[in-house]
Design a protein around this motif. Structure first.
Motif, PDB file in Angstrom:
ATOM      1  N   VAL A 111      -7.985   6.795 -19.055  1.00  0.00           N
ATOM      2  CA  VAL A 111      -8.158   7.818 -20.093  1.00  0.00           C
ATOM      3  C   VAL A 111      -9.124   8.890 -19.604  1.00  0.00           C
ATOM      4  O   VAL A 111     -10.217   8.589 -19.133  1.00  0.00           O
ATOM      5  CB  VAL A 111      -8.679   7.188 -21.409  1.00  0.00           C
ATOM      6  CG1 VAL A 111      -8.965   8.267 -22.448  1.00  0.00           C
ATOM      7  CG2 VAL A 111      -7.678   6.165 -21.944  1.00  0.00           C
ATOM      8  N   GLY A 112      -8.697  10.142 -19.754  1.00  0.00           N
ATOM      9  CA  GLY A 112      -9.544  11.294 -19.490  1.00  0.00           C
ATOM     10  C   GLY A 112      -9.781  12.047 -20.789  1.00  0.00           C
ATOM     11  O   GLY A 112      -9.100  11.816 -21.792  1.00  0.00           O
ATOM     12  N   MET A 113     -10.745  12.956 -20.776  1.00  0.00           N
ATOM     13  CA  MET A 113     -11.081  13.696 -21.994  1.00  0.00           C
ATOM     14  C   MET A 113     -11.412  15.143 -21.665  1.00  0.00           C
ATOM     15  O   MET A 113     -12.205  15.423 -20.760  1.00  0.00           O
ATOM     16  CB  MET A 113     -12.280  13.055 -22.693  1.00  0.00           C
ATOM     17  CG  MET A 113     -12.780  13.781 -23.919  1.00  0.00           C
ATOM     18  SD  MET A 113     -11.702  13.656 -25.358  1.00  0.00           S
ATOM     19  CE  MET A 113     -11.999  11.977 -25.862  1.00  0.00           C
ATOM     20  N   VAL A 114     -10.800  16.043 -22.424  1.00  0.00           N
ATOM     21  CA  VAL A 114     -11.107  17.475 -22.383  1.00  0.00           C
ATOM     22  C   VAL A 114     -11.427  17.877 -23.807  1.00  0.00           C
ATOM     23  O   VAL A 114     -10.732  17.474 -24.746  1.00  0.00           O
ATOM     24  CB  VAL A 114      -9.901  18.292 -21.854  1.00  0.00           C
ATOM     25  CG1 VAL A 114     -10.154  19.789 -22.012  1.00  0.00           C
ATOM     26  CG2 VAL A 114      -9.588  17.933 -20.412  1.00  0.00           C
ATOM     27  N   THR A 115     -12.480  18.664 -23.995  1.00  0.00           N
ATOM     28  CA  THR A 115     -12.777  19.223 -25.309  1.00  0.00           C
ATOM     29  C   THR A 115     -12.721  20.744 -25.195  1.00  0.00           C
ATOM     30  O   THR A 115     -12.881  21.308 -24.113  1.00  0.00           O
ATOM     31  CB  THR A 115     -14.159  18.787 -25.838  1.00  0.00           C
ATOM     32  OG1 THR A 115     -15.162  19.174 -24.912  1.00  0.00           O
ATOM     33  CG2 THR A 115     -14.205  17.275 -26.066  1.00  0.00           C
ATOM     34  N   PHE A 116     -12.487  21.374 -26.332  1.00  0.00           N
ATOM     35  CA  PHE A 116     -12.447  22.834 -26.328  1.00  0.00           C
ATOM     36  C   PHE A 116     -12.980  23.385 -27.634  1.00  0.00           C
ATOM     37  O   PHE A 116     -12.872  22.789 -28.691  1.00  0.00           O
ATOM     38  CB  PHE A 116     -11.024  23.356 -26.069  1.00  0.00           C
ATOM     39  CG  PHE A 116     -10.016  22.982 -27.125  1.00  0.00           C
ATOM     40  CD1 PHE A 116      -9.774  23.810 -28.212  1.00  0.00           C
ATOM     41  CD2 PHE A 116      -9.307  21.796 -27.029  1.00  0.00           C
ATOM     42  CE1 PHE A 116      -8.842  23.468 -29.186  1.00  0.00           C
ATOM     43  CE2 PHE A 116      -8.370  21.443 -27.996  1.00  0.00           C
ATOM     44  CZ  PHE A 116      -8.135  22.277 -29.073  1.00  0.00           C
ATOM     45  N   SER A 117     -13.638  24.511 -27.520  1.00  0.00           N
ATOM     46  CA  SER A 117     -14.038  25.359 -28.647  1.00  0.00           C
ATOM     47  C   SER A 117     -13.925  26.779 -28.108  1.00  0.00           C
ATOM     48  O   SER A 117     -12.829  27.178 -27.736  1.00  0.00           O
ATOM     49  CB  SER A 117     -15.441  24.991 -29.156  1.00  0.00           C
ATOM     50  OG  SER A 117     -16.395  25.101 -28.125  1.00  0.00           O
ATOM     51  N   SER A 118     -15.017  27.513 -27.976  1.00  0.00           N
ATOM     52  CA  SER A 118     -14.947  28.852 -27.386  1.00  0.00           C
ATOM     53  C   SER A 118     -14.596  28.794 -25.902  1.00  0.00           C
ATOM     54  O   SER A 118     -14.090  29.748 -25.331  1.00  0.00           O
ATOM     55  CB  SER A 118     -16.268  29.591 -27.575  1.00  0.00           C
ATOM     56  OG  SER A 118     -16.499  29.803 -28.960  1.00  0.00           O
ATOM     57  N   SER A 119     -14.905  27.683 -25.276  1.00  0.00           N
ATOM     58  CA  SER A 119     -14.506  27.414 -23.897  1.00  0.00           C
ATOM     59  C   SER A 119     -14.011  25.969 -23.847  1.00  0.00           C
ATOM     60  O   SER A 119     -14.099  25.242 -24.835  1.00  0.00           O
ATOM     61  CB  SER A 119     -15.680  27.630 -22.938  1.00  0.00           C
ATOM     62  OG  SER A 119     -16.726  26.734 -23.242  1.00  0.00           O
ATOM     63  N   ALA A 120     -13.498  25.569 -22.710  1.00  0.00           N
ATOM     64  CA  ALA A 120     -12.993  24.211 -22.545  1.00  0.00           C
ATOM     65  C   ALA A 120     -13.844  23.485 -21.511  1.00  0.00           C
ATOM     66  O   ALA A 120     -14.411  24.113 -20.604  1.00  0.00           O
ATOM     67  CB  ALA A 120     -11.532  24.230 -22.121  1.00  0.00           C
ATOM     68  N   GLU A 121     -13.932  22.170 -21.654  1.00  0.00           N
ATOM     69  CA  GLU A 121     -14.759  21.372 -20.756  1.00  0.00           C
ATOM     70  C   GLU A 121     -14.072  20.046 -20.460  1.00  0.00           C
ATOM     71  O   GLU A 121     -13.614  19.365 -21.382  1.00  0.00           O
ATOM     72  CB  GLU A 121     -16.121  21.117 -21.394  1.00  0.00           C
ATOM     73  CG  GLU A 121     -17.038  20.272 -20.572  1.00  0.00           C
ATOM     74  CD  GLU A 121     -18.390  20.037 -21.224  1.00  0.00           C
ATOM     75  OE1 GLU A 121     -19.137  19.194 -20.700  1.00  0.00           O
ATOM     76  OE2 GLU A 121     -18.701  20.679 -22.248  1.00  0.00           O
ATOM     77  N   VAL A 122     -14.026  19.685 -19.174  1.00  0.00           N
ATOM     78  CA  VAL A 122     -13.581  18.352 -18.799  1.00  0.00           C
ATOM     79  C   VAL A 122     -14.767  17.424 -19.035  1.00  0.00           C
ATOM     80  O   VAL A 122     -15.802  17.560 -18.384  1.00  0.00           O
ATOM     81  CB  VAL A 122     -13.132  18.286 -17.321  1.00  0.00           C
ATOM     82  CG1 VAL A 122     -12.805  16.849 -16.927  1.00  0.00           C
ATOM     83  CG2 VAL A 122     -11.947  19.200 -17.075  1.00  0.00           C
ATOM     84  N   ARG A 123     -14.633  16.508 -19.977  1.00  0.00           N
ATOM     85  CA  ARG A 123     -15.709  15.537 -20.240  1.00  0.00           C
ATOM     86  C   ARG A 123     -15.700  14.450 -19.176  1.00  0.00           C
ATOM     87  O   ARG A 123     -16.748  14.021 -18.718  1.00  0.00           O
ATOM     88  CB  ARG A 123     -15.562  14.928 -21.632  1.00  0.00           C
ATOM     89  CG  ARG A 123     -15.740  15.916 -22.761  1.00  0.00           C
ATOM     90  CD  ARG A 123     -17.156  16.396 -22.829  1.00  0.00           C
ATOM     91  NE  ARG A 123     -17.316  17.386 -23.884  1.00  0.00           N
ATOM     92  CZ  ARG A 123     -18.481  17.734 -24.375  1.00  0.00           C
ATOM     93  NH1 ARG A 123     -19.580  17.200 -23.926  1.00  0.00           N
ATOM     94  NH2 ARG A 123     -18.542  18.642 -25.317  1.00  0.00           N
TER      95      ARG A 123
END
Length: 132
Positions: free
Chosen positions: A61-73
Motif C-alpha cells: 500500500v502506498g499513499m498520496v494526499t492532495f490539497s493545494s499541492s500533492a504529496e507522496v506520503r
C-alpha cells in the motif's frame, strides 16, 4: 477478482483540502482543532487496510494526499506490516487548502506506480477518495 489476488499494489489518493472540513461543526480554521471528517476518512482507510494481507509478497500500500499541492506520503515498499501501515495512515496531518485532484493522480501515476516497490507481476489499484 482483485481482492482475492495475492499480489496487489494499492495506492490511496486522499483529498485533504479545506472542503473536507467545511461541514465539520467542531472545526475552526486557524485554531488547534481536529477535523473530524478527515479523521473519519483516515479511519475508513485504516479499516479497509485491516481486511488486507499486508506484506512484501501480498498487498502493498502506498499513499498520496492532495490539497493545494500533492504529496507522496509513502511508496509501495515502505510498510510491510499492517500495524506499521495503520499507524502511518492515522498519523497523517490535516492541511486544508484547495482541491488539486489532478496533482494527486499525477503523483500516483509517476511517483508511486512505476517507482520502487511497484511490482511488475502485481496488479495496480488506485483508490481515490475526494469530496469534489
Amino acid at each position: 477478482d482483485c481482492v482475492q489476488s495475492p499480489n496487489l499494489d494499492i495506492v490511496f489518493v486522499v483529498d485533504e483540502s479545506g472542503s473536507i472540513c467545511d461541514t465539520d461543526p467542531g472545526f475552526v480554521y486557524g485554531r488547534d482543532s481536529t477535523c473530524t471528517n478527515f479523521r473519519n476518512l483516515l479511519t475508513f482507510v485504516s479499516n479497509l487496510v485491516d481486511s488486507f494481507t499486508i506484506g512484501p509478497s501480498n498487498y502493498r500500500v502506498g499513499m498520496v494526499t492532495f490539497s493545494s499541492s500533492a504529496e507522496v506520503r509513502w511508496r509501495l515498499d515502505r510498510y510491510y506490516t499492517k500495524a506499521d501501515l495503520q499507524a502511518a495512515i492515522n498519523s497523517i496531518p490535516y492541511t486544508g487548502g484547495n482541491t488539486f485532484t489532478t496533482g494527486g493522480i499525477r503523483l500516483m501515476r509517476t511517483q508511486v506506480f512505476t517507482q520502487s516497490g511497484d511490482r511488475p507481476d502485481a496488479s495496480n489499484l488506485a483508490i481515490i477518495i475526494t469530496d469534489g
